[in-house]
Design a protein around this motif. Structure first.
Motif, PDB file in Angstrom:
ATOM      1  N   TRP A   1       0.834  -1.211   0.000  1.00 55.17           N
ATOM      2  CA  TRP A   1       0.000   0.000   0.000  1.00 55.17           C
ATOM      3  C   TRP A   1       0.868   1.260   0.000  1.00 55.17           C
ATOM      4  O   TRP A   1       0.515   2.264  -0.620  1.00 55.17           O
ATOM      5  CB  TRP A   1      -0.951   0.013   1.191  1.00 55.17           C
ATOM      6  CG  TRP A   1      -2.172  -0.806   0.963  1.00 55.17           C
ATOM      7  CD1 TRP A   1      -2.539  -1.918   1.650  1.00 55.17           C
ATOM      8  CD2 TRP A   1      -3.174  -0.596  -0.035  1.00 55.17           C
ATOM      9  NE1 TRP A   1      -3.712  -2.412   1.142  1.00 55.17           N
ATOM     10  CE2 TRP A   1      -4.121  -1.617   0.103  1.00 55.17           C
ATOM     11  CE3 TRP A   1      -3.359   0.351  -1.030  1.00 55.17           C
ATOM     12  CZ2 TRP A   1      -5.244  -1.712  -0.710  1.00 55.17           C
ATOM     13  CZ3 TRP A   1      -4.480   0.253  -1.855  1.00 55.17           C
ATOM     14  CH2 TRP A   1      -5.401  -0.762  -1.683  1.00 55.17           C
ATOM     15  N   ALA A   2       1.984   1.231   0.679  1.00 53.12           N
ATOM     16  CA  ALA A   2       2.870   2.396   0.714  1.00 53.12           C
ATOM     17  C   ALA A   2       3.395   2.713  -0.682  1.00 53.12           C
ATOM     18  O   ALA A   2       3.456   3.880  -1.082  1.00 53.12           O
ATOM     19  CB  ALA A   2       4.025   2.154   1.682  1.00 53.12           C
ATOM     20  N   VAL A   3       3.754   1.692  -1.446  1.00 53.29           N
ATOM     21  CA  VAL A   3       4.236   1.910  -2.817  1.00 53.29           C
ATOM     22  C   VAL A   3       3.121   2.457  -3.697  1.00 53.29           C
ATOM     23  O   VAL A   3       3.321   3.404  -4.461  1.00 53.29           O
ATOM     24  CB  VAL A   3       4.811   0.591  -3.400  1.00 53.29           C
ATOM     25  CG1 VAL A   3       5.091   0.729  -4.880  1.00 53.29           C
ATOM     26  CG2 VAL A   3       6.066   0.189  -2.649  1.00 53.29           C
ATOM     27  N   ILE A   4       1.925   1.874  -3.569  1.00 55.74           N
ATOM     28  CA  ILE A   4       0.794   2.352  -4.368  1.00 55.74           C
ATOM     29  C   ILE A   4       0.468   3.800  -4.025  1.00 55.74           C
ATOM     30  O   ILE A   4       0.287   4.645  -4.912  1.00 55.74           O
ATOM     31  CB  ILE A   4      -0.435   1.443  -4.156  1.00 55.74           C
ATOM     32  CG1 ILE A   4      -0.170   0.067  -4.755  1.00 55.74           C
ATOM     33  CG2 ILE A   4      -1.692   2.065  -4.746  1.00 55.74           C
ATOM     34  CD1 ILE A   4      -1.187  -0.992  -4.378  1.00 55.74           C
ATOM     35  N   HIS A   5       0.410   4.112  -2.746  1.00 56.70           N
ATOM     36  CA  HIS A   5       0.103   5.479  -2.335  1.00 56.70           C
ATOM     37  C   HIS A   5       1.235   6.439  -2.695  1.00 56.70           C
ATOM     38  O   HIS A   5       0.993   7.615  -2.983  1.00 56.70           O
ATOM     39  CB  HIS A   5      -0.204   5.526  -0.840  1.00 56.70           C
ATOM     40  CG  HIS A   5      -1.476   4.811  -0.502  1.00 56.70           C
ATOM     41  ND1 HIS A   5      -1.634   4.134   0.677  1.00 56.70           N
ATOM     42  CD2 HIS A   5      -2.632   4.650  -1.194  1.00 56.70           C
ATOM     43  CE1 HIS A   5      -2.850   3.593   0.703  1.00 56.70           C
ATOM     44  NE2 HIS A   5      -3.458   3.891  -0.432  1.00 56.70           N
ATOM     45  N   GLY A   6       2.475   5.970  -2.683  1.00 53.57           N
ATOM     46  CA  GLY A   6       3.596   6.803  -3.111  1.00 53.57           C
ATOM     47  C   GLY A   6       3.486   7.169  -4.582  1.00 53.57           C
ATOM     48  O   GLY A   6       3.858   8.266  -4.992  1.00 53.57           O
ATOM     49  N   PHE A   7       2.938   6.260  -5.386  1.00 47.08           N
ATOM     50  CA  PHE A   7       2.730   6.544  -6.803  1.00 47.08           C
ATOM     51  C   PHE A   7       1.721   7.680  -6.985  1.00 47.08           C
ATOM     52  O   PHE A   7       1.884   8.536  -7.845  1.00 47.08           O
ATOM     53  CB  PHE A   7       2.242   5.268  -7.514  1.00 47.08           C
ATOM     54  CG  PHE A   7       1.927   5.475  -8.959  1.00 47.08           C
ATOM     55  CD1 PHE A   7       2.943   5.629  -9.889  1.00 47.08           C
ATOM     56  CD2 PHE A   7       0.617   5.541  -9.396  1.00 47.08           C
ATOM     57  CE1 PHE A   7       2.660   5.826 -11.231  1.00 47.08           C
ATOM     58  CE2 PHE A   7       0.314   5.735 -10.725  1.00 47.08           C
ATOM     59  CZ  PHE A   7       1.342   5.882 -11.651  1.00 47.08           C
TER      60      PHE A   7
END
Length: 57
Positions: free
Chosen positions: A37-43
């Motif tokens: 989720w952190a990677v997705i939200h970072g995108f």
């Protein structure tokens, strides 16, 4: 003079995007404890930061 102004504007935008992504990743990981989720939200960066601020309790 106009060349200098264009260079400064590009630097601000580039640094702002990096900060937004880092902030979104930090908020997401703290809230969800998930790297995915952190990677997705970072995108999504600033979109997620604004969403989080509007929807938090």
């Amino acid at each position: 003079m106009s060349e200098r102004r264009i260079i400064v504007q590009k630097e601000v935008v580039r640094n702002g995007v990096g900060f937004g992504s880092a902030l979104a990743i930090a908020i997401s990981y703290t809230a969800h404890k998930s790297v995915l989720w952190a990677v997705i939200h970072g995108f999504f960066s600033w979109f997620y930061v604004v969403y989080f601020l509007l929807t938090r309790d």
